[in-house]
Design an enzyme around this catalytic site. Structure first.
Site, short mmCIF file in Angstrom:
data_model
loop_
_atom_site.label_atom_id
_atom_site.label_comp_id
_atom_site.label_asym_id
_atom_site.label_seq_id
_atom_site.Cartn_x
_atom_site.Cartn_y
_atom_site.Cartn_z
N HIS A 17 0.94 -1.30 -0.02
CA HIS A 17 -0.06 0.16 0.11
C HIS A 17 1.00 1.25 -0.06
O HIS A 17 0.62 2.35 -0.80
CB HIS A 17 -0.92 0.13 1.21
CG HIS A 17 -2.06 -1.29 1.48
ND1 HIS A 17 -2.07 -1.88 2.54
CD2 HIS A 17 -2.90 -1.69 0.51
CE1 HIS A 17 -3.07 -2.65 2.16
NE2 HIS A 17 -3.55 -2.56 1.02
N LYS A 41 -17.37 -7.76 5.09
CA LYS A 41 -16.12 -8.38 5.45
C LYS A 41 -15.96 -7.99 6.95
O LYS A 41 -16.66 -7.28 7.66
CB LYS A 41 -14.97 -7.30 5.02
CG LYS A 41 -14.56 -7.49 3.53
CD LYS A 41 -13.24 -6.62 3.12
CE LYS A 41 -12.83 -7.09 2.00
NZ LYS A 41 -11.65 -6.20 1.42
N ARG A 90 -2.11 -6.31 -8.78
CA ARG A 90 -1.13 -7.34 -8.51
C ARG A 90 -1.11 -8.37 -9.53
O ARG A 90 0.07 -9.03 -9.87
CB ARG A 90 -1.33 -7.87 -6.93
CG ARG A 90 -0.73 -6.86 -6.02
CD ARG A 90 -1.34 -7.36 -4.63
NE ARG A 90 -2.75 -7.27 -4.59
CZ ARG A 90 -3.49 -7.22 -3.66
NH1 ARG A 90 -2.85 -7.52 -2.66
NH2 ARG A 90 -4.71 -7.24 -3.64
N SER A 128 -2.83 -7.98 2.42
CA SER A 128 -3.15 -7.86 3.74
C SER A 128 -3.51 -9.40 4.34
O SER A 128 -3.32 -9.78 5.44
CB SER A 128 -4.49 -6.83 3.98
OG SER A 128 -4.06 -5.56 3.78
P1 ADP Z 1 -9.99 -3.70 -0.18
O1 ADP Z 1 -10.39 -4.64 0.91
O2 ADP Z 1 -10.68 -2.82 -0.77
O3 ADP Z 1 -9.33 -4.70 -1.36
P2 ADP Z 1 -7.20 -3.77 0.50
O4 ADP Z 1 -6.71 -2.85 1.73
O5 ADP Z 1 -7.02 -5.14 0.46
O6 ADP Z 1 -8.43 -3.22 0.01
O7 ADP Z 1 -6.45 -2.84 -0.92
C1 ADP Z 1 -6.39 -1.82 -1.07
C2 ADP Z 1 -5.92 -1.56 -2.49
O8 ADP Z 1 -4.45 -1.58 -2.35
C3 ADP Z 1 -6.13 -2.38 -3.79
O9 ADP Z 1 -6.34 -1.46 -4.93
C4 ADP Z 1 -5.04 -3.37 -3.80
O10 ADP Z 1 -5.05 -3.94 -5.11
C5 ADP Z 1 -3.81 -2.56 -3.47
N1 ADP Z 1 -2.83 -3.31 -2.97
C6 ADP Z 1 -2.96 -4.19 -1.93
N2 ADP Z 1 -1.68 -4.58 -2.05
C7 ADP Z 1 -0.70 -4.29 -2.87
C8 ADP Z 1 0.55 -4.51 -3.34
N3 ADP Z 1 1.42 -5.37 -2.58
N4 ADP Z 1 1.08 -3.86 -4.60
C9 ADP Z 1 0.05 -2.93 -5.08
N5 ADP Z 1 -1.10 -2.52 -4.83
C10 ADP Z 1 -1.53 -3.26 -3.69
#
Ligand code: ADP
Length: 153
Positions: A17, A41, A90, A128
């Site tokens: 992130h 969720k 990703r 995450s």
């Molecule tokens: P959600 O629950 O909305 O998917 P996340 O917190 O899991 O939220 O992810 C938020 C954003 O961050 C998403 O667009 C996800 O693709 C991006 N993201 C998460 N991990 C990575 C990473 N390792 N590299 C690039 N983008 C990421």
């Protein structure tokens, strides 16, 4: 002023992130890292805890704000005058999921554009979900989370 909302659960925030926000900084005047409420969720960490970590990580960037919002992301964007959403890709499953949401947000949000950045190769395995599994399983998640974060559950 070009404002982008980076919406997510951030349960918890990872270095993936942080990398995404850092790479998007030159594209926007302001990035709002915004914790949404997804009713389907179940979260491992409380909203307060997730916000505290986001503040620890992002408060040093004058261009970045940390917020949280109820209900629809598109309506939140309209409320704060943000015309862009920021999301990361990703892999193919991220794409399949994001494509539909982006198209829907464009309609519901009156023309909001989603800007996608492809994850850096060394970050594309980080999620995450994986971090939560490591933490719950009693492992060391420190390679995947910002160094200012201290996790206790
Ligand atoms: P959600 O629950 O909305 O998917 P996340 O917190 O899991 O939220 O992810 C938020 C954003 O961050 C998403 O667009 C996800 O693709 C991006 N993201 C998460 N991990 C990575 C990473 N390792 N590299 C690039 N983008 C990421």
């Amino acid at each position: 002023m070009k404002i982008a909302v980076f919406p997510g659960s951030f349960d918890p925030i990872t270095i993936g992130h942080v990398d995404l926000v850092a790479r998007a900084l030159p594209l926007f005047d302001q990035i709002v890292v915004a914790v949404g409420t997804n009713t389907t969720k179940k979260y491992l960490f409380s909203l307060e805890q997730r916000l505290e970590w986001l503040h620890q990580v992002f408060d040093r960037y004058p261009q970045v704000r940390v917020e949280h919002f109820p209900n629809l992301t598109a309506h939140y964007c309209q409320r704060i005058g943000a015309r862009y959403l920021l999301r990361g890709l990703r892999n193919g499953s991220d794409f399949d999921y994001e494509k539909t949401i982006s198209q829907i947000n464009h309609i519901v949000g009156g023309g909001i554009e989603t800007v996608f950045l492809i994850a850096q190769p060394e970050m594309s395995h980080i999620s995450s979900t994986i971090v939560r599994e490591i933490i719950v399983g009693g492992g060391d998640a420190s390679p995947f989370i910002p160094k200012e974060m201290h996790i206790t559950i």
